[in-house]
Design an enzyme around this catalytic site. Structure first.
Site, PDB file in Angstrom:
ATOM      1  N   THR A  47       0.871  -1.174   0.000  1.00 23.07           N
ATOM      2  CA  THR A  47       0.000   0.000   0.000  1.00 23.07           C
ATOM      3  C   THR A  47       0.909   1.225   0.000  1.00 23.07           C
ATOM      4  OG1 THR A  47      -1.770  -1.136   1.187  1.00 23.07           O
ATOM      5  CG2 THR A  47      -1.780   1.274   1.259  1.00 23.07           C
ATOM      6  N   LYS A 107      -7.239   1.492  -3.179  1.00 24.17           N
ATOM      7  CA  LYS A 107      -6.888   1.080  -1.812  1.00 24.17           C
ATOM      8  C   LYS A 107      -7.062   2.245  -0.843  1.00 24.17           C
ATOM      9  CE  LYS A 107      -5.465  -1.433   1.608  1.00 24.17           C
ATOM     10  NZ  LYS A 107      -4.163  -2.111   1.698  1.00 24.17           N
ATOM     11  N   LYS A 148       0.026   5.258   8.502  1.00 29.48           N
ATOM     12  CA  LYS A 148       0.754   5.462   7.247  1.00 29.48           C
ATOM     13  C   LYS A 148      -0.218   5.552   6.085  1.00 29.48           C
ATOM     14  CE  LYS A 148       2.015   2.123   4.862  1.00 29.48           C
ATOM     15  NZ  LYS A 148       1.572   1.354   3.651  1.00 29.48           N
TER      16      LYS A 148
END
Length: 291
Positions: free
Chosen positions: A97, A172, A240
């Site tokens: 990701t 995502k 993150k």
């Protein structure tokens, strides 16, 4: 036999690479911890390599699943990175990701090598990786996606071509926006149920069968009620991911007020010492002064 490399044997990469080996692909793995790579090879019968570049050499497909943009750059573009030894017509598949900008950078680097690139972040957590039930969001040329689909099906329950390079990472980001808001909603519902004197377990059973149900509610409410937070995706990684979402939203001029607020909640969890707790630990934040 299809040759493949898998770079990054974390909680997700280890079982994903294992599915490829069990499906009959000839897999070479690289991990920063060589002991873990050796353990994987002993379990699944593949080979290990001392660097990402050596792992990728002569592989038709090169899969990467690491922590963030910095880690990704290190194992692909820097010294001994996988991109430098890609064979012509090979495909680099990134399951990390990461940012859409990084996807575009890797695509350009692969093209210079005469190779192809796909960004393919996943959702479903460690359990989904182990069970081969991941959702995979792919950004690539249509021909590249079609070529990779059979391999991705070994650990992906849902594999969708979202469009050109970068579209997988953007999807995502939307996924993480949904997940963060749902977890906070479940945490607030559980906290409310407790304060209202409800049987919270029974309440979640009936809510989970109706319009308020979700994967997070069904699969995480019991461990949340037990104050157990060692079952999934860590708060540090969610922070993150949400930072990536918010940076992209700023670039697009999109307002994400709930996401920004929940990101601050996760910062509070980190300050509580919960960076490695799983993301459902938002309930512990709510209950820290109540229980």
């Amino acid at each position: 036999m299809t040759t493949a490399a898998f770079i990054g044997l974390g909680n997700m990469g280890y079982p994903m690479a294992g599915h490829l080996a069990r499906a009959g692909l000839e897999v070479t793995v690289y991990n920063r911890s060589q002991d873990k790579a050796a353990r994987w090879a002993g379990e699944f019968g593949g080979r290990t390599a001392r660097t990402p570049a050596l792992a990728a050499r002569d592989a038709e497909f090169v899969f990467v699943c690491v922590g963030n943009d910095r880690d990704l750059r290190q194992v692909t573009l820097e010294d001994n990175g996988a991109v430098h030894t890609l064979a012509r017509e090979a495909v680099l598949v990134d399951h990390t990701t990461a940012s859409a900008t990084m996807a575009e950078t890797l695509d350009a680097a692969c093209r210079e090598q005469g190779a192809h690139f796909m960004d393919a972040p996943v959702s479903g957590g460690q359990q989904g990786a182990e069970n081969g039930q991941l959702s995979i969001m792919c950004g690539a040329e249509p021909a590249t996606f079609e070529r990779l689909s059979p391999a991705l099906a070994h650990y992906g329950k849902t594999v969708v071509h979202m469009g050109p390079v970068g579209q997988g990472q953007l999807t995502k980001m939307a996924n993480q926006i949904c997940v963060a808001s749902v977890i906070e909603g479940v945490a607030e519902a559980l906290s409310f149920a407790r304060d209202a004197g409800l049987d919270a377990e029974k309440a979640m059973q009936v809510i989970g069968a109706g319009a308020g149900g979700s994967w997070q509610l069904v699969n995480r409410h019991r461990t949340m009620l037990d104050d157990e937070y060692e079952h999934g995706f860590a708060v540090d990684w969610m922070r993150k991911d949400l930072d990536i979402c918010l940076a992209e939203a700023t670039r697009l001029g999109t307002s994400l007020p709930a996401t920004a607020l929940i990101n601050e909640f996760y910062k509070e969890v980190q300050a509580m010492g919960g960076g490695r707790w799983d993301t459902s630990s938002l309930l512990r934040r709510l209950r820290r002064d109540r229980d």
